[in-house]
Design a protein around this motif. Structure first.
Motif, PDB file in Angstrom:
ATOM      1  N   MET A  10       0.961  -1.274   0.023  1.00 31.91           N
ATOM      2  CA  MET A  10       0.063   0.115   0.078  1.00 31.91           C
ATOM      3  C   MET A  10       0.927   1.154  -0.018  1.00 31.91           C
ATOM      4  O   MET A  10       2.069   1.380   0.681  1.00 31.91           O
ATOM      5  CB  MET A  10      -0.886  -0.058   1.269  1.00 31.91           C
ATOM      6  N   ILE A  11       0.539   2.255  -0.807  1.00 33.18           N
ATOM      7  CA  ILE A  11       1.136   3.565  -0.625  1.00 33.18           C
ATOM      8  C   ILE A  11      -0.033   4.664  -0.576  1.00 33.18           C
ATOM      9  O   ILE A  11      -1.070   4.473  -0.737  1.00 33.18           O
ATOM     10  CB  ILE A  11       1.845   3.757  -1.916  1.00 33.18           C
ATOM     11  N   ARG A  12       0.622   5.915  -0.183  1.00 31.08           N
ATOM     12  CA  ARG A  12      -0.224   7.025  -0.124  1.00 31.08           C
ATOM     13  C   ARG A  12       0.506   8.206  -0.903  1.00 31.08           C
ATOM     14  O   ARG A  12       1.482   8.225  -0.600  1.00 31.08           O
ATOM     15  CB  ARG A  12      -0.330   7.294   1.546  1.00 31.08           C
ATOM     16  N   ARG A  13      -0.583   9.166  -1.629  1.00 32.69           N
ATOM     17  CA  ARG A  13      -0.001  10.275  -2.086  1.00 32.69           C
ATOM     18  C   ARG A  13      -0.660  11.313  -2.082  1.00 32.69           C
ATOM     19  O   ARG A  13      -1.993  11.248  -1.849  1.00 32.69           O
ATOM     20  CB  ARG A  13       0.288   9.933  -3.711  1.00 32.69           C
ATOM     21  N   HIS A  14      -0.111  12.571  -1.898  1.00 33.01           N
ATOM     22  CA  HIS A  14      -0.744  13.918  -1.915  1.00 33.01           C
ATOM     23  C   HIS A  14      -0.627  14.466  -3.231  1.00 33.01           C
ATOM     24  O   HIS A  14       0.286  14.329  -3.663  1.00 33.01           O
ATOM     25  CB  HIS A  14      -0.208  14.461  -0.671  1.00 33.01           C
ATOM     26  N   VAL A  15      -1.763  14.855  -3.568  1.00 34.50           N
ATOM     27  CA  VAL A  15      -1.798  15.483  -5.013  1.00 34.50           C
ATOM     28  C   VAL A  15      -2.246  16.736  -5.065  1.00 34.50           C
ATOM     29  O   VAL A  15      -3.367  17.271  -4.340  1.00 34.50           O
ATOM     30  CB  VAL A  15      -2.619  14.621  -6.040  1.00 34.50           C
ATOM     31  N   LEU A  16      -1.902  17.680  -5.726  1.00 35.36           N
ATOM     32  CA  LEU A  16      -2.272  19.140  -6.162  1.00 35.36           C
ATOM     33  C   LEU A  16      -2.358  19.174  -7.592  1.00 35.36           C
ATOM     34  O   LEU A  16      -1.588  19.058  -8.349  1.00 35.36           O
ATOM     35  CB  LEU A  16      -1.414  20.316  -5.588  1.00 35.36           C
ATOM     36  N   VAL A  17      -3.469  19.673  -8.082  1.00 36.10           N
ATOM     37  CA  VAL A  17      -3.849  19.849  -9.624  1.00 36.10           C
ATOM     38  C   VAL A  17      -4.172  21.166  -9.750  1.00 36.10           C
ATOM     39  O   VAL A  17      -4.994  21.752  -9.298  1.00 36.10           O
ATOM     40  CB  VAL A  17      -5.237  18.703  -9.796  1.00 36.10           C
TER      41      VAL A  17
END
Length: 97
Positions: free
Chosen positions: A1-8
């Motif tokens: 499992m991985i977690r990512r923070h994203v700004l678009v």
């Protein structure tokens, strides 16, 4: 499992971007959330299997019809701790207001 923070960045508000993100996340079995920011960007946290997260990132970069994504900033985040946010466990993806 991985977690990512994203700004678009780009023209990503008022085009159904968050709803399409939730639809994709649900289909991919991802947990997390998505929300609009006051500066016009969309922010998201995504957690799940690495291949599903990578697929989601590609879909966020493409966006829905009518959107124009000009930037996608992705940062690694530690996995959510059990009990940290029950809605982010078990494949639930929310739209925050």
């Amino acid at each position: 499992m991985i977690r990512r923070h994203v700004l678009v960045s780009g023209h990503v508000q008022g085009v159904g971007y968050r709803y399409l993100a939730r639809k994709h996340a649900d289909r991919l079995g991802l947990a997390g959330w998505v929300r609009n920011l006051p500066d016009g960007r969309v922010e998201a946290e995504i957690e799940g299997e690495p291949a599903a997260v990578e697929t989601m990132l590609r879909r966020l970069e493409a966006g829905p019809p009518g959107s124009r994504v000009t930037g996608l900033e992705v940062a690694e985040r530690p996995l959510a701790e059990p009990g940290e946010d029950p809605d982010e466990r078990g494949g639930r993806f929310r739209i925050l207001r």
